[in-house]
Design a protein around this motif. Sequence first.
Motif, PDB file in Angstrom:
ATOM      1  N   LYS A  43      -0.437  -2.835  -2.169  1.00 44.63           N
ATOM      2  CA  LYS A  43       0.232  -2.103  -1.097  1.00 44.63           C
ATOM      3  C   LYS A  43       0.895  -0.866  -1.691  1.00 44.63           C
ATOM      4  CE  LYS A  43       3.871  -2.668   2.350  1.00 44.63           C
ATOM      5  NZ  LYS A  43       4.924  -3.593   2.839  1.00 44.63           N
ATOM      6  N   GLU A  44       0.628   0.275  -1.081  1.00 40.92           N
ATOM      7  CA  GLU A  44       1.266   1.526  -1.462  1.00 40.92           C
ATOM      8  C   GLU A  44       1.893   2.142  -0.221  1.00 40.92           C
ATOM      9  OE1 GLU A  44      -1.923   3.765  -3.276  1.00 40.92           O
ATOM     10  OE2 GLU A  44      -1.273   3.051  -5.244  1.00 40.92           O
ATOM     11  N   PHE A 102       5.337  -4.026  -2.770  1.00 41.48           N
ATOM     12  CA  PHE A 102       4.563  -2.873  -3.215  1.00 41.48           C
ATOM     13  C   PHE A 102       4.133  -3.059  -4.667  1.00 41.48           C
ATOM     14  CE2 PHE A 102       6.940  -1.075   0.297  1.00 41.48           C
ATOM     15  CZ  PHE A 102       6.015  -0.231   0.889  1.00 41.48           C
ATOM     16  N   TRP A 145      -0.173 -12.507   3.356  1.00 45.79           N
ATOM     17  CA  TRP A 145      -0.447 -12.235   1.943  1.00 45.79           C
ATOM     18  C   TRP A 145       0.038 -13.412   1.100  1.00 45.79           C
ATOM     19  CZ3 TRP A 145       3.116 -11.994  -2.050  1.00 45.79           C
ATOM     20  CH2 TRP A 145       4.460 -12.014  -1.671  1.00 45.79           C
ATOM     21  N   ALA A 177       5.281  -8.219   2.376  1.00 45.55           N
ATOM     22  CA  ALA A 177       4.416  -7.909   1.223  1.00 45.55           C
ATOM     23  C   ALA A 177       5.083  -6.889   0.298  1.00 45.55           C
ATOM     24  CB  ALA A 177       3.076  -7.365   1.703  1.00 45.55           C
ATOM     25  N   LEU A 210      -5.056 -10.806   0.470  1.00 50.16           N
ATOM     26  CA  LEU A 210      -4.744 -10.512   1.863  1.00 50.16           C
ATOM     27  C   LEU A 210      -5.570 -11.354   2.820  1.00 50.16           C
ATOM     28  CD1 LEU A 210      -4.562  -6.610   1.848  1.00 50.16           C
ATOM     29  CD2 LEU A 210      -2.700  -8.265   1.538  1.00 50.16           C
ATOM     30  N   CYS A 232      -5.699  -6.684  -3.638  1.00 50.50           N
ATOM     31  CA  CYS A 232      -5.278  -5.432  -3.015  1.00 50.50           C
ATOM     32  C   CYS A 232      -3.856  -5.090  -3.443  1.00 50.50           C
ATOM     33  CB  CYS A 232      -5.313  -5.565  -1.497  1.00 50.50           C
ATOM     34  SG  CYS A 232      -6.951  -5.900  -0.856  1.00 50.50           S
ATOM     35  N   TRP A 261      -3.153   0.485   1.963  1.00 51.61           N
ATOM     36  CA  TRP A 261      -3.683  -0.508   1.030  1.00 51.61           C
ATOM     37  C   TRP A 261      -4.810   0.071   0.196  1.00 51.61           C
ATOM     38  CZ3 TRP A 261      -1.230  -4.997   0.414  1.00 51.61           C
ATOM     39  CH2 TRP A 261      -0.366  -5.409   1.436  1.00 51.61           C
TER      40      TRP A 261
END
Length: 74
Positions: free
Chosen positions: A33-34, A10, A54, A8, A16, A31, A38
């Motif tokens: 991703k960090e 960033f 994902w 996935a 998801l 969503c 999430w």
Amino acid sequence: MWKPISSAPFDRELELAVLDEDGEHALIFPCIKEREGWKNAATHARIDVHPTHWRDWVPDTIPANNHRSLTDSL
């Protein structure tokens, strides 16, 4: 096409797939991703999820009440 969660990216809106007490299903909101985890792309609130797969989020194509099993499309 669903991809493994390990790949996935960033900082991109993603759909998801999660496995929880209700079984497997796709979340109905995008969503992001960090590094810290999430977050909900719309509200920017952190979410406690453990996704398995994902795919790119495609606006307005995800039904709000999707009861199909994810294994049908994996």
